[in-house]
Design an enzyme around this catalytic site. Structure first.
Site, PDB file in Angstrom:
ATOM      1  N   ASP A 183      83.126 -39.885 -16.343  1.00 49.61           N
ATOM      2  CA  ASP A 183      83.880 -38.721 -15.866  1.00 49.61           C
ATOM      3  C   ASP A 183      83.339 -37.367 -16.311  1.00 49.61           C
ATOM      4  O   ASP A 183      83.786 -36.324 -15.839  1.00 49.61           O
ATOM      5  CB  ASP A 183      85.345 -38.840 -16.271  1.00 49.61           C
ATOM      6  CG  ASP A 183      85.548 -39.069 -17.761  1.00 49.61           C
ATOM      7  OD1 ASP A 183      84.658 -38.685 -18.562  1.00 49.61           O
ATOM      8  OD2 ASP A 183      86.590 -39.633 -18.134  1.00 49.61           O
ATOM      9  N   HIS A 243      76.983 -45.269 -18.942  1.00 42.66           N
ATOM     10  CA  HIS A 243      77.141 -45.698 -17.550  1.00 42.66           C
ATOM     11  C   HIS A 243      76.913 -44.567 -16.557  1.00 42.66           C
ATOM     12  O   HIS A 243      77.244 -44.690 -15.388  1.00 42.66           O
ATOM     13  CB  HIS A 243      78.517 -46.335 -17.345  1.00 42.66           C
ATOM     14  CG  HIS A 243      78.665 -47.626 -18.087  1.00 42.66           C
ATOM     15  ND1 HIS A 243      79.876 -48.073 -18.566  1.00 42.66           N
ATOM     16  CD2 HIS A 243      77.761 -48.554 -18.458  1.00 42.66           C
ATOM     17  CE1 HIS A 243      79.699 -49.226 -19.186  1.00 42.66           C
ATOM     18  NE2 HIS A 243      78.424 -49.535 -19.142  1.00 42.66           N
ATOM     19  N   CYS A 256      63.855 -39.722  -2.107  1.00 45.12           N
ATOM     20  CA  CYS A 256      63.001 -38.633  -2.626  1.00 45.12           C
ATOM     21  C   CYS A 256      63.383 -38.170  -4.026  1.00 45.12           C
ATOM     22  O   CYS A 256      62.640 -37.422  -4.651  1.00 45.12           O
ATOM     23  CB  CYS A 256      63.007 -37.449  -1.665  1.00 45.12           C
ATOM     24  SG  CYS A 256      64.545 -36.487  -1.673  1.00 45.12           S
ATOM     25  N   CYS A 287      70.624 -37.606   2.228  1.00 47.77           N
ATOM     26  CA  CYS A 287      69.784 -36.475   1.866  1.00 47.77           C
ATOM     27  C   CYS A 287      69.165 -35.892   3.135  1.00 47.77           C
ATOM     28  O   CYS A 287      69.117 -36.554   4.180  1.00 47.77           O
ATOM     29  CB  CYS A 287      68.679 -36.979   0.931  1.00 47.77           C
ATOM     30  SG  CYS A 287      67.508 -35.742   0.382  1.00 47.77           S
ATOM     31  N   CYS A 333      66.182 -35.677   3.636  1.00 47.18           N
ATOM     32  CA  CYS A 333      65.020 -36.509   3.954  1.00 47.18           C
ATOM     33  C   CYS A 333      65.420 -37.794   4.666  1.00 47.18           C
ATOM     34  O   CYS A 333      64.570 -38.561   5.105  1.00 47.18           O
ATOM     35  CB  CYS A 333      64.222 -36.838   2.692  1.00 47.18           C
ATOM     36  SG  CYS A 333      64.937 -38.156   1.676  1.00 47.18           S
ATOM     37  N   THR A 359      88.341 -48.142 -27.594  1.00 48.48           N
ATOM     38  CA  THR A 359      87.677 -49.280 -26.970  1.00 48.48           C
ATOM     39  C   THR A 359      88.041 -50.566 -27.695  1.00 48.48           C
ATOM     40  O   THR A 359      88.213 -50.581 -28.915  1.00 48.48           O
ATOM     41  CB  THR A 359      86.144 -49.114 -26.956  1.00 48.48           C
ATOM     42  OG1 THR A 359      85.556 -50.285 -26.368  1.00 48.48           O
ATOM     43  CG2 THR A 359      85.575 -48.915 -28.343  1.00 48.48           C
TER      44      THR A 359
END
Length: 168
Positions: free
Chosen positions: A33, A48, A59, A77, A79, A117
């Site tokens: 986040d 992560h 690209c 994108c 591209c 955690t």
């Protein structure tokens, strides 16, 4: 609620304050986040990744989260390549540089504070074995498999506990 609308909580803010005071060298998080950075922490290892960073698979061009929100369907994108969030998806490996930085910070620290955690999600839960310092502090609402190895265990909300720290 979109995680882009989320604001740093007491824990994020206190960790940033501790870093500014020279009492904290790094934050290691599994969250995507970006709230540690938003709170002002400078050395953050996002294991992560982050939804705030996105890139073209073809690209490599970078895109912000706001760019992605403006797109319709799968973002592409200019591209023609698909734009992917810089987050680790199921089956993908963690970024080597991020892991190396996180493990180095753990190996060098004297006090390791692990908060919020259960220490059951690997590979991050295994990072604790790299700690060789003097003080292991665990802050979590429930017990963890490492409670018996810690110097201090606090079963409470991380933000409430850290908010009580007075920084000199």
């Amino acid at each position: 609620m979109l995680c882009l609308d989320a604001k740093p909580n007491k824990a994020h803010l206190k960790l940033a304050e501790l870093e500014r005071a020279g009492k904290l060298t790094a934050v290691i998080t599994q969250n995507i986040d970006g709230l540690h950075t938003a709170a002002g922490s400078k050395t953050v290892y996002e294991l992560h990744g982050s939804v705030h960073r996105n890139y073209c698979l073809k690209c490599g061009k970078s895109y912000s989260a706001e760019d992605i929100l403006k797109s319709e369907g799968v973002p592409h994108c200019e591209c023609g390549g698909i734009i992917k969030p810089d987050v680790v998806l199921y089956g993908e490996n963690l970024d080597d540089r991020t892991v190396t930085g996180a493990l180095s910070a753990i190996e060098r620290c004297d006090t390791l504070i692990i908060g919020g955690t259960s220490l059951t999600v690997y590979p991050a839960a295994g990072f604790i074995r790299y700690f060789n310092g003097n003080n292991l502090v665990l802050i979590n609402m429930s017990s963890t498999p490492y409670d018996n190895k810690a110097d201090l265990v606090i079963h409470d909300k991380v933000g409430e506990v850290l908010d009580k720290i007075k920084v000199n």
